[in-house]
Write an enzyme that holds these catalytic residues in place. Structure first.
Site: not given
Length: 396
Positions: A183, A211, A242
């Site tokens: 990240s 991610h 996300k």
């Protein structure tokens, strides 16, 4: 120690954080999340959210949340095994499992909880975890909660991973644990090589793809798809917070047996309220948008490439990569904070990252591109970085 002495100690700790230039200020946002947000009563461009596909305020996602609220209610007031499981929760679990190529999945309040409840449940003191040195704090904390032996390998160093697997060879079961996308750096784990080494040494592979899910791979199915090992990862954890709508919630996807044991013994699952029903309902639509989001991912890749090209031409030092996480390396914590403040004044919302979030002397601004960014947004960001960077001496 008295209460007064303890408070004085805390004040000194807080002052030390301020003095080091690593104080983290929380800015108040007066609008929904998006490419354009309101901060301090004015509109700015947001370049630091994990809103990779631009779904945080997507009309279809918002509409699904409203419909889910009307149909399923606001909250469950209970944990899953008592009276906290609705049809929408189970449907979402099945859809996630299918999307990532796993037999089953289990929902958590967050991916932090998914990682926190994983290793303690599955492993005992006769087992081992071999963990990447750059892994997310939630993996690190999850491993610490277990009684398993711990080994660590240097990121990207497959020879070191093999050494650690050999050191763990006397263990009953071994899990190699890694982020799919790291990240703070935006770099990818070499999942194909990790899978091959794990197979050679009889180990399982666990990947946190928070991610990667929705963002990478031809169909947005994450880092395993992008690296050619889709369906070959033993345990996948990830987030709904996300690319998949940006709200909250996490999951673990794995074999039916692993998921069943997590339902029986994973403490964050057993002792936390069920995911809010409107989030579960909206996440189903976000999954559809991610699955069919080839154009969104193409726009995201174009914006990422243009931003990297422009920043390099300006003279900023970037960590190499292709992910929409673009670390602008500054080294000094104060410089990172001051540059972020200057950029905000110029209408670009970014945040400086410094110790303990990143290593000392590795302070940076982590820029994150979104499919919601139009080409003119990227050009405005580059112009602002040029102005602020020159004013502070970060570039010539």
């Amino acid at each position: 120690m008295s209460a007064q002495a303890f408070v004085a100690h805390l004040r000194a700790e807080l002052e030390a954080i301020r003095a080091a230039g690593t104080w983290k200020e929380e800015r108040l946002i007066g609008s929904p999340q998006g490419a354009v947000i309101r901060v301090g009563g004015r509109e700015v461009l947001d370049f630091c959210a994990n809103n990779y596909l631009g779904l945080s305020s997507h009309p279809a996602v918002v509409r699904a949340a409203h419909e889910g609220l009307d149909r399923w209610g606001y909250g469950m007031s209970s944990v899953r095994f008592i009276c906290g499981t609705q049809e929408v929760h189970r449907e979402l679990e099945r859809r996630i499992a299918d999307f990532v190529g796993a037999p089953d999945a289990i929902l958590y309040s967050s991916c932090f909880d998914a990682n926190g409840g994983l290793f303690e449940t599955l492993l005992g003191e006769e087992d081992a975890v071999v963990s990447d040195a750059l892994n997310h704090a939630s993996i690190i904390d999850g491993v610490r909660l277990s009684k398993a032996k711990r080994f660590r390998y240097a990121t990207g160093e497959m020879a070191d991973l093999e050494r650690q697997l050999e050191a763990a060879s006397s263990s009953r079961f071994t899990i190699v644990a890694t982020d799919g996308v790291f990240s703070m750096d935006g770099s990818f784990a070499d999942l194909a090589a990790i899978r091959a080494l794990a197979d050679r040494h009889g180990a399982l592979v666990m990947v946190d793809d928070s991610h990667g899910i929705g963002v990478v791979g031809d169909h947005g199915r994450g880092t395993p798809e992008a690296r050619g090992v889709l369906g070959r990862i033993d345990i996948l954890t990830g987030t709904l917070g996300k690319a998949l709508g940006g709200a909250s919630g996490g999951y673990t996807a794995a074999s039916a047996e692993i998921v069943a044991l997590l339902r029986q013994r994973s403490r964050p699952y057993l002792f936390s309220n069920a995911l809010a029903p409107p989030i579960a309902a909206a996440s189903l639509v976000a999954l559809d948008l991610a699955r069919d989001g080839a154009e969104l991912r193409a726009a995201l890749r174009r914006s990422t490439a243009r931003f990297r090209e422009g920043m390099t031409a300006l003279g900023f030092r970037l960590l190499p990569g292709e992910h929409p996480i673009v670390p602008v390396m500054l080294g000094d914590a104060r410089l990172a904070t001051e540059l972020a403040d200057r950029l905000l004044a110029l209408g670009i919302y970014v945040v400086g990252f410094s110790f303990p979030v990143v290593p000392r002397d590795a302070a940076r601004i982590r820029v994150q591109l979104s499919a919601a960014h139009a080409p003119e947004h990227v050009e405005r960001a580059l112009a602002a970085f040029a102005t602020a960077g020159r004013a502070l001496g970060a570039i010539a």
